[in-house]
Design a protein around this motif. Structure first.
Motif, PDB file in Angstrom:
ATOM      1  N   ALA A 152      -9.841 -13.438  -2.718  1.00  0.00           N
ATOM      2  CA  ALA A 152      -9.630 -13.010  -2.132  1.00  0.00           C
ATOM      3  C   ALA A 152      -8.005 -12.953  -0.975  1.00  0.00           C
ATOM      4  CB  ALA A 152     -10.295 -12.609  -0.501  1.00  0.00           C
ATOM      5  N   LEU A 182      -5.654 -14.284  -2.737  1.00  0.00           N
ATOM      6  CA  LEU A 182      -3.977 -14.808  -3.458  1.00  0.00           C
ATOM      7  C   LEU A 182      -3.591 -13.212  -3.271  1.00  0.00           C
ATOM      8  CD1 LEU A 182      -6.115 -15.295  -6.675  1.00  0.00           C
ATOM      9  CD2 LEU A 182      -5.539 -16.549  -4.910  1.00  0.00           C
ATOM     10  N   PRO A 188      -0.231 -11.242  -5.464  1.00  0.00           N
ATOM     11  CA  PRO A 188      -0.400 -11.443  -6.313  1.00  0.00           C
ATOM     12  C   PRO A 188       0.969 -11.431  -7.069  1.00  0.00           C
ATOM     13  CG  PRO A 188      -0.414  -8.923  -5.224  1.00  0.00           C
ATOM     14  CD  PRO A 188      -0.542  -9.973  -4.483  1.00  0.00           C
ATOM     15  N   GLY A 194     -18.935   3.329  -2.821  1.00  0.00           N
ATOM     16  CA  GLY A 194     -18.305   3.130  -1.291  1.00  0.00           C
ATOM     17  C   GLY A 194     -18.202   4.014  -0.488  1.00  0.00           C
ATOM     18  N   GLY A 215     -15.282   5.218  -3.352  1.00  0.00           N
ATOM     19  CA  GLY A 215     -14.111   4.331  -3.373  1.00  0.00           C
ATOM     20  C   GLY A 215     -14.545   2.754  -2.783  1.00  0.00           C
ATOM     21  N   GLY A 229      -4.652  -3.434 -11.176  1.00  0.00           N
ATOM     22  CA  GLY A 229      -6.000  -2.334 -11.097  1.00  0.00           C
ATOM     23  C   GLY A 229      -6.395  -3.103  -8.869  1.00  0.00           C
ATOM     24  N   ASN A 230      -8.113  -2.674  -9.028  1.00  0.00           N
ATOM     25  CA  ASN A 230      -8.721  -3.428  -7.904  1.00  0.00           C
ATOM     26  C   ASN A 230      -9.639  -4.401  -8.157  1.00  0.00           C
ATOM     27  OD1 ASN A 230      -8.444  -0.935  -6.505  1.00  0.00           O
ATOM     28  ND2 ASN A 230      -9.426   0.087  -7.345  1.00  0.00           N
ATOM     29  N   TYR A 267      -5.505   5.898  -4.020  1.00  0.00           N
ATOM     30  CA  TYR A 267      -5.535   4.579  -4.876  1.00  0.00           C
ATOM     31  C   TYR A 267      -4.972   3.938  -4.496  1.00  0.00           C
ATOM     32  CZ  TYR A 267      -7.591   7.945  -8.444  1.00  0.00           C
ATOM     33  OH  TYR A 267      -7.653   8.545  -9.463  1.00  0.00           O
ATOM     34  N   ASP A 268      -3.730   3.476  -4.498  1.00  0.00           N
ATOM     35  CA  ASP A 268      -3.022   2.503  -4.022  1.00  0.00           C
ATOM     36  C   ASP A 268      -1.691   3.176  -3.171  1.00  0.00           C
ATOM     37  OD1 ASP A 268      -1.571   3.098  -5.895  1.00  0.00           O
ATOM     38  OD2 ASP A 268      -1.368   0.492  -6.053  1.00  0.00           O
ATOM     39  N   PRO A 288      -7.147  -8.059   2.499  1.00  0.00           N
ATOM     40  CA  PRO A 288      -7.382  -9.502   2.220  1.00  0.00           C
ATOM     41  C   PRO A 288      -6.304  -8.643   1.097  1.00  0.00           C
ATOM     42  CG  PRO A 288      -9.340  -8.223   1.397  1.00  0.00           C
ATOM     43  CD  PRO A 288      -8.861  -7.144   2.593  1.00  0.00           C
ATOM     44  N   LEU A 289      -5.697  -9.680   0.475  1.00  0.00           N
ATOM     45  CA  LEU A 289      -4.842 -10.037  -0.821  1.00  0.00           C
ATOM     46  C   LEU A 289      -5.158  -9.073  -1.646  1.00  0.00           C
ATOM     47  CD1 LEU A 289      -2.346 -12.295   0.875  1.00  0.00           C
ATOM     48  CD2 LEU A 289      -1.693 -10.373   0.483  1.00  0.00           C
ATOM     49  N   ASN A 290      -6.699  -9.904  -1.850  1.00  0.00           N
ATOM     50  CA  ASN A 290      -7.767  -9.699  -3.165  1.00  0.00           C
ATOM     51  C   ASN A 290      -6.488 -10.105  -4.706  1.00  0.00           C
ATOM     52  OD1 ASN A 290      -9.723  -9.351  -2.475  1.00  0.00           O
ATOM     53  ND2 ASN A 290     -10.327  -7.297  -1.389  1.00  0.00           N
ATOM     54  N   PHE A 291      -5.386 -10.724  -4.428  1.00  0.00           N
ATOM     55  CA  PHE A 291      -4.756 -10.104  -5.532  1.00  0.00           C
ATOM     56  C   PHE A 291      -4.295  -8.990  -6.136  1.00  0.00           C
ATOM     57  CE2 PHE A 291      -4.753 -11.926 -10.693  1.00  0.00           C
ATOM     58  CZ  PHE A 291      -3.130 -12.607 -10.375  1.00  0.00           C
ATOM     59  N   GLY A 292      -3.887  -8.626  -4.900  1.00  0.00           N
ATOM     60  CA  GLY A 292      -3.588  -6.819  -5.352  1.00  0.00           C
ATOM     61  C   GLY A 292      -4.780  -5.789  -5.563  1.00  0.00           C
ATOM     62  N   GLY A 293      -5.273  -5.991  -5.205  1.00  0.00           N
ATOM     63  CA  GLY A 293      -6.438  -4.717  -5.113  1.00  0.00           C
ATOM     64  C   GLY A 293      -7.817  -5.282  -5.034  1.00  0.00           C
ATOM     65  N   PRO A 294      -8.845  -3.892  -4.544  1.00  0.00           N
ATOM     66  CA  PRO A 294      -8.385  -3.026  -3.668  1.00  0.00           C
ATOM     67  C   PRO A 294      -7.526  -2.619  -3.350  1.00  0.00           C
ATOM     68  CG  PRO A 294     -10.313  -2.957  -2.958  1.00  0.00           C
ATOM     69  CD  PRO A 294     -10.292  -4.548  -3.716  1.00  0.00           C
ATOM     70  N   ASN A 295      -6.194  -1.471  -2.808  1.00  0.00           N
ATOM     71  CA  ASN A 295      -5.793  -1.498  -1.701  1.00  0.00           C
ATOM     72  C   ASN A 295      -5.942   0.314  -1.136  1.00  0.00           C
ATOM     73  OD1 ASN A 295      -4.058  -3.812  -2.249  1.00  0.00           O
ATOM     74  ND2 ASN A 295      -2.318  -3.190  -2.720  1.00  0.00           N
ATOM     75  N   GLN A 301     -10.375   5.771  -1.646  1.00  0.00           N
ATOM     76  CA  GLN A 301     -10.388   4.504  -1.541  1.00  0.00           C
ATOM     77  C   GLN A 301     -11.635   4.904  -0.266  1.00  0.00           C
ATOM     78  OE1 GLN A 301      -9.064   2.994  -4.772  1.00  0.00           O
ATOM     79  NE2 GLN A 301      -8.480   1.817  -3.635  1.00  0.00           N
ATOM     80  N   GLY A 302     -12.677   5.249  -0.337  1.00  0.00           N
ATOM     81  CA  GLY A 302     -13.491   5.081   0.618  1.00  0.00           C
ATOM     82  C   GLY A 302     -13.822   4.449   1.580  1.00  0.00           C
ATOM     83  N   LEU A 303     -14.634   2.994   1.315  1.00  0.00           N
ATOM     84  CA  LEU A 303     -14.367   2.026   1.962  1.00  0.00           C
ATOM     85  C   LEU A 303     -13.106   1.205   2.613  1.00  0.00           C
ATOM     86  CD1 LEU A 303     -17.516   0.727   2.117  1.00  0.00           C
ATOM     87  CD2 LEU A 303     -16.913  -1.001   0.510  1.00  0.00           C
ATOM     88  N   MET A 304     -12.594   1.641   1.149  1.00  0.00           N
ATOM     89  CA  MET A 304     -10.805   0.414   2.174  1.00  0.00           C
ATOM     90  C   MET A 304      -9.967   1.817   3.722  1.00  0.00           C
ATOM     91  SD  MET A 304     -11.463  -1.518   0.763  1.00  0.00           S
ATOM     92  CE  MET A 304     -10.317  -2.731   1.215  1.00  0.00           C
TER      93      MET A 304
END
Lengths: 487, 455, 487, 455
Positions: free
Chosen positions: C94, C96, C98, C275, C278, C327-328, D133-134, D269-276, D331-334
């Motif tokens: 979480a 990291l 990019p 979710g 999404g 991606g996600n 999405y982002d 969270p950054l999450n390595f780029g996703g989900p955003n 991105q409902g949850l986001m």
């Protein structure tokens, strides 16, 4: 789906787990069969999705602080911050085994020691043990401290504990378990202890006097300096039941009032979740001079090359061990997080705001509900039912009718001083809007009591179940699923 | 705005003070003698932001060493399915009070009912309470229950093979409750049952406390014991870790009247010793002596199955000074934990946990024997997943164990004597980890020997 | 407390956060005021306890997989394992960024690469990209792959996409967004594509044919080998819409059927939670030869001193970038955990059990509900309303009546092939008991349709809200709280 | 029993097959040509136990380096209150489908409504969709929306100061959608607005995309721009990280027609780029052109306030090939994440986040200047919490940054050129961490210089 028991969902062959094979030789079959279980074990057999749905749906038949307001006297149901849950479940705490070498658990020991110190400052005590598991366990431990103290002085005749007639039921029960005799002292009409009634009871057979302050009717025992002096003069110790500590946060300290021993309910004053009954935590604090009697193990600290080293000791003079290790450690972590989150600024305001909330409700309802003790209260206060006694509506009716409006019931029929006790404690985390809507509902109920009393008497109407038959339950107790199947 | 947990705005406070007819918050404490007022801030740090709290705890957490756990001795490192945490974190469960209002507490009441059922199945007894604080206090309460039941007799016998933590707590409770505790001697790692029989003969024994598996991990054989205890008009109390009860002969099958002990082994985190989960079950005839809460089934006004707290007349808030227990809570959330764990595992899962733990522990014993440093202390005695090993090395055992912890990240059991260590390998300990344990012992022993010889 | 919007709880001065002071000089006030916000920002001002209660109570007005059964055709609402949530939220993922150097994110890149490989094996493809954010995004990406392929061959005339008349609405929409023209091909009465109708449409202007298999009526397109040959013969590519992949798990692979490009909805087949809309994930796979057209960035691996090193590349021939990064990612981790948890043993059974569940429902209700296509279905099937058309009860009525019984509604009025489509997909994580209770309710509704049709027409009766006025909502859209306040 | 996620017992399967009138599971696939049947297991590992999954992921997780994050460039490390995770983990939210059935989806619908309100407030525009999405795809969709709105014009202008990730995605969408993208040149770190004006003169421009803060962190001044863009009958699209919109002039205030961008900066969270979380808002007149879902308020049969998906006629499942967007999820949850975050922070909290981030970033700039290794690239330009620094050191910048990551655990920004690095200090970066960053640069630079001189 309400009403299914997990056993109803069981079917042979289902399972909610998978384990990879042992990867080494079987051993269990070499154990003599006489040592092994013969009776089949009737546990549910359920797949994982079904388990999740079962307990998720079941949870929605429950009320919690996150659901709504709990005006539950003497229970201090305040908001339980989410950050505390996260901190308490950090893997580097959750994975620690009690028997790890002490240098490998320095962080955990430090957390314990820090909380000890914070509680000592807040309680005005010299040292705390966090080992007791709950409030009642803390009371018992505290009384054992007192007995150990008297024993150490070879003062063996002290076998009595004096408790006010308004005391929590655990006080006399804890005294009994600690092998002490209970003597009750009566209250004045204003709810405080009758000093003159107390005086003659104090002699060389008294081990301790147990009090809460504010007491169970929410009144501050303003004679406490006098009482402390009297108690100490007779050689007994003064015990503080911390169940009502919340309104004193930031205002006054039990140690400064003259209490020698006290417990704190972390699940009340320090916001750890009640969990439907536990786990709680009941740390016990003592004034200087009584530390050696605290239960084993105790944490101590030495400075070593500029670094603090925390370690565990067992002391000879200790009352002994009262728990397997250091109490409900994960609960202690939550309380530590709470205190640090509030800080001195937040702690200072918690008591006054809790007190303000209680007085606000009291003043807003006193025209309709009978206020037997008309004074500024602290965190809680007691109504003796409705003012209008002609309606036939009882405290129980009122409590159940509140459930229909999304509120938990107040504490009812306690304290025993009044017939129709309705004991209300709002805590500082409730907003004026919540209090106002509670007040409105309470006023509506008073109106209903006059106008449509049956609506109140038949309450609740809107809850998942209504009016369970307690008598049948007690008469012929059915306490397991298989009993129920046979019934 | 005072704090993020407090909703009071200055306007709110002003309005509320007005309703109360007072000027300021201080007036709420006009009845507190000035000499008692704390006219200063606590000597406590300033409020922390969440980020600061997080950093503080992270630092504390990281000051602990994580180790591969081969220790048991009452605290077991079994696996917990992820579902459990998800369920017990639901705030309807987590933030609920004791279920005094059954109409809005069916969630709590039902899981306790399920828990009670599961515990009676595990212990082989008729009734269970809603849980106790932990194993040590549960057994101590069982002792008090036996004494209360016996009325005039106040002596209990406790096996010397019982985990010392339990013995200590029993002694504490007994000391203040006026109970005499006599220890039954140990013989070859098990309770000396002949000695017990002689001790019973005195006629003043209210209860006998026996463990299986015992503090060496040995499964004791209690064949015929219940008859002897009952013949002496005493109650038999047997304790065992709940997980083991999935496969070993249950207290009920041995003829015990009360089973009490620790259920942490049902996948609960070690948590540095707490919260744990005490359990207590008994035969039906003792139900009104059973301390703690009990949930019973009944019906509601519409005839629906409903759960309520029952037999409350036993409890402290009714009986007050006549109570023989002061317990007025349970470990609610941990009882839910156990119920979810057992629902997921079922009888087969619990059997597999024990089978694999047993296989791994026996494998560990073999590997430790191969090191030449250890041998089983009681080679003829059966054990499940915990075992006492005698140490034959030349380096001090405590130094060796500490070295394993620091340098190899392994918690290699609980040392109970200069030459004795009790180890445990649950199903979480892989064969590779066991191999590494044995190798670590050899390597650390060699290193330490070298250091010793250099000095 | 239902119905309050968070803004209703707002009061100036409340707040749900605390930040410690900057500890360094203020800087924001030096920014020219012309660059700064002038309009007041009307966000809610609420304390933390109120926020928690608000959203907790709000959640209980929602239905989810953990609440009950979702027989929602084409949506594959299976159980979402809890372990996946835990794995996806590990701090070491979480946290990291990019742009971290690639050697510092080897674990994350490996996770991506592993999932790529697993999906390739399951799809029978050569390589997958996980960059697309959702199924529709995957379709778009897949079509871009196809366009990039044709472009690379300078085959510029291919501007058409052929889709069956039963296709998901996203297929034509994605084609349009990718700049392609949509040509519809009709289905045979058995729901499969009419090969003879398709044949004349295939020429040098066709870029791709998009299909699902099984199709949206749950029927396996058994002519797929012939179709693939025809499509390839005309120089077009065959696209697989992975929305219906679930029943084929363990049974047959799109790659083996002749598909060139495919997407997978991780939030369907691979159990990542929906979710409420999404985040999803729509990986796209391609057969050998098309890899170079996949979107940037791509992950590659080299062996370096016996160790694998994962790195990112941008390729010239790629269709370009379609997402900010990979991606996600957190969704991808969940799918990886799911596939590893199922393993080859679980994956093999997921498809057949999902198919069995669907056929079981179909066979249990076909006497009362009209089955327009009477064949063994796959994961889902379609009823064309009730058999008895005299009752006036529509598919919408039936769907709403199901809500009263604690079930989500099936997909309705899709596919467009039938007037009263009621599309049911149970997934493999539902038990026979759940299916039986669903069947029983469906049979009850059919009975009610005859006996007490108004009960069905007026449904739902027991939901938190009933029959919202959609028309009013669309006629005069009120889409913010402040609009609502003015209304 | 086949798997813990599947409830099917062999008896269940037999019964169900019977109902279907078939013999075995294979018969369910009788219509699949044998040549297509996969008559083997997948080449996939055997099923793992949860413990094995946990170990697998733990190993993967620990193969990443955690670093103190001074990088932004579209992904920001802001603080997230613990409440958010608790709320979004509630399975009623987490496991819900798209709220097509409003009667049982008021939870989802209401939080989207709240989210929409908050986003319109932040952007200063009239309406918001339910999220995208982002940020990159949101801006690309905004470009398509502008082109669809303009009907015959298919050219868009994009500022060269836009983050290249956004430019790349716009170009991809544009390439296949038949849109011509022209880049507006950059001048001294900001969009060359004179050049833009000239480019608009061609008369075929459907939309103009401008960022603020831009890819250098600079807050651009768009005074008068909207008039020029609108005079050319083009739409103005402005993008900004959502968090910054708490304090900077909003797209609506600049006169933009559409605001689109990334809301990850709202504590996600950054999450390595996703989900955003992509956001998209527009003026009221464009509502029927807005892609994605929209939630509207209405009343139910009892007159209660109720939320529903509205204007669905715009969406792909109705319009099919006439759609100009194919987006059919959000991105409902986001969006829930953002709503909870903004509820907790409120206007004051968001202001403080920006104030502190701004103060810390400026402090960082000062500390970096003091090292002598860096100077601001555009010293006269205002910035909020991200800044481009020119590097004057003698060691290769990329090697220096890698060294900081490995040896000092610091992610010291995003390198955008040989001598340029873009850094960001959010409110999570303490003064101590910033001091350590500067020291790390000096120390690593010295070390690397020494190594270079030795070689």
């Amino acid at each position: 789906l309400y009403g299914e028991v997990i056993f109803d969902l069981s079917k042979p062959g289902r399972r909610g787990y998978y384990m990879s094979p042992a990867g080494c030789e079987d051993a269990i079959s070499s154990i003599p069969s006489g040592l092994m279980r013969q009776r089949p074990l009737r546990l549910p057999e359920v797949d994982e999705p079904a388990v999740v749905r079962h307990y998720t749906n079941m949870s929605t038949n429950n009320f919690g602080v996150d659901t709504g307001f709990y005006p539950l006297g003497s229970c201090t149901m305040k908001y339980n911050p989410k950050i505390n849950e996260e901190m308490a479940s950090l893997a580097e705490f959750a994975g620690l085994h009690p028997f790890q070498p002490i240098f490998s658990v320095q962080g955990a020991l430090k957390a314990y020691h820090e909380l000890q110190g914070l509680l000592s400052e807040i309680g005005g005590m010299s040292e705390f043990t966090l080992n007791p598991y709950a409030g009642a366990h803390g009371e018992l431990t505290g009384l054992m401290v007192i007995r150990a103290y008297h024993d150490s002085r070879n003062d063996k005749a002290r076998v009595k504990v004096i408790v006010p007639d308004s005391a929590h039921g655990t006080n006399p029960a804890s005294a009994a378990v600690a092998g002490l005799q209970v003597v009750q002292v009566k209250s004045l009409p204003d709810g405080t202890v009758d000093v003159e009634a107390l005086r003659p009871l104090l002699d060389e057979t008294v081990a301790a006097v147990m009090m809460t302050n504010p007491n169970t009717v929410g009144i501050f025992e303003h004679n406490i300096p006098v009482i402390a002096e009297m108690v100490h003069a007779c050689g007994a110790l003064l015990y503080y039941d911390g169940a009502n500590l919340n309104p004193m946060l930031g205002v006054a300290r039990p140690g400064d009032m003259g209490f020698d021993v006290m417990h704190i309910n972390l699940h009340k004053t320090f916001s750890t979740p009640h969990g439907g009954g536990g786990p709680g935590s009941g740390p016990v604090g003592v004034r200087a001079g009584l530390e050696e009697f605290l239960p084993n193990p105790r944490i101590k600290v030495v400075e070593h090359e500029g670094q603090k080293l925390y370690y565990l000791t067992d002391e000879e003079s200790s009352l002994g061990r009262i728990s397997s290790w250091l109490g409900n450690f994960a609960v202690e972590l939550r309380a530590l997080a709470y205190i640090l989150s509030l800080g001195k600024e937040g702690l200072k305001m918690a008591g006054p705001l809790a007190t303000l909330n209680a007085n606000y409700i009291k003043e807003s309802l006193r025209d309709l509900y009978l206020l037997p003790i008309d004074r500024v209260c602290k965190h809680e206060f007691v109504f003796d039912g409705l003012v209008d006694k002609s309606t036939g509506i009882t405290t129980l009716n009122i409590a159940k009718r509140l459930l229909d409006h999304g509120f938990h019931a107040p504490t009812i029929y306690f304290p025993l001083l009044f017939h129709e006790s309705l004991m209300i404690e709002p805590t500082e985390t409730e907003s004026i809007e919540t209090l106002d809507s509670f007040i409105e509902v309470m006023r509506d109920i008073a109106r209903e009591a006059r106008e449509t009393p049956d609506v109140v008497k038949d309450a609740p109407h809107l809850t998942p179940v209504r009016k369970p038959d307690d008598t049948a339950a007690a008469l012929n107790p059915v306490v397991t699923y298989f009993q129920l199947q046979q019934a | 705005m005072i704090h993020r947990y407090f909703p009071h705005t200055p306007e709110d406070i002003a309005k509320m003070l007005g309703r109360c007819g007072i000027e300021n918050l201080d007036d709420l404490y006009a009845d507190v003698p000035e000499s008692l007022m704390l006219r200063r801030d606590y000597d406590v740090p300033s409020q922390m932001s969440e980020d600061e709290v997080r950093r503080y705890f992270k630092e504390l957490a990281e000051s602990n060493l994580q180790s591969t756990c081969f220790a048991g001795y009452g605290f077991y490192d079994h696996y917990a399915p992820a579902v459990i945490n998800h369920i017990i974190s639901r705030s309807e469960f987590l933030t609920a009070y004791t279920p005094y209002q059954p109409e809005i507490s069916q969630g709590t009441l039902q899981y306790i009912f399920e828990y009670q059922t599961m515990m009676t199945e595990l212990t082989g007894l008729d009734v269970s309470n809603a849980s106790m604080y932990d194993g040590t206090t549960a057994v101590a309460e069982a002792v008090m229950m036996a004494v209360a039941n016996a009325r005039k007799r106040n002596r209990v016998l406790v096996s010397s093979t019982l985990n010392y933590l339990y013995v200590d707590v029993i002694n504490t409770y007994a000391r203040y409750h006026g109970i005499v505790v006599d220890m039954i001697p140990e013989k070859d790692g098990v309770t000396d049952l002949d000695a017990m029989e002689q001790m019973l003969a005195s006629g003043d024994v209210a209860g006998v406390v026996l463990p299986s598996p015992n503090c060496y991990g040995i499964l004791e054989d209690y064949t015929g014991v219940a008859d002897k205890v009952h013949a002496a008009k005493s109650l038999l109390i047997i304790t065992a870790p709940a997980s083991a009860l999935g496969v070993i002969k249950s207290p009920g099958e041995w003829g015990a009247d009360i089973a009490a002990g620790e259920a942490q082994s049902l996948g609960m985190p070690l948590n540095f010793g707490g919260p744990n989960l005490g359990y207590m079950c008994c035969v039906k005839s003792l139900i009104r002596k059973l301390p703690g809460r009990i949930v019973g089934a009944t019906t509601d006004a519409d005839g629906k199955r409903t759960f309520v707290l029952t037999l409350q007349a036993r409890e402290q808030h009714i009986r007050r000074e006549k109570a023989t227990s002061n317990i007025c809570s349970n470990q609610g959330l941990m009882a839910l934990y156990a119920a979810v764990y057992l629902s997921l595992m079922g009888p087969e899962g619990l059997r597999e946990v024990n089978e694999i733990s047993c296989a791994r522990t026996h494998y560990m014993v073999r590997k430790l024997e191969e090191t030449g440093l250890f041998e089983p202390m009681f080679p003829e005695r059966p054990y499940l997943c915990e075992v006492a090993m005698r140490y034959n090395g030349t380096v001090d055992l405590d130094i060796l164990l500490q070295t394993l912890c620091v340098d190899y990240g392994v918690l290699a059991g609980v040392q109970t004597d200069d030459d004795c260590v009790v180890l445990c390998a649950t199903e979480k300990r892989t064969v590779e980890e066991i191999d590494a344990l044995a190798e670590a012992f050899v390597s650390a022993h060699n290193d330490l020997k070298d250091i010793n010889s250099q000095n």
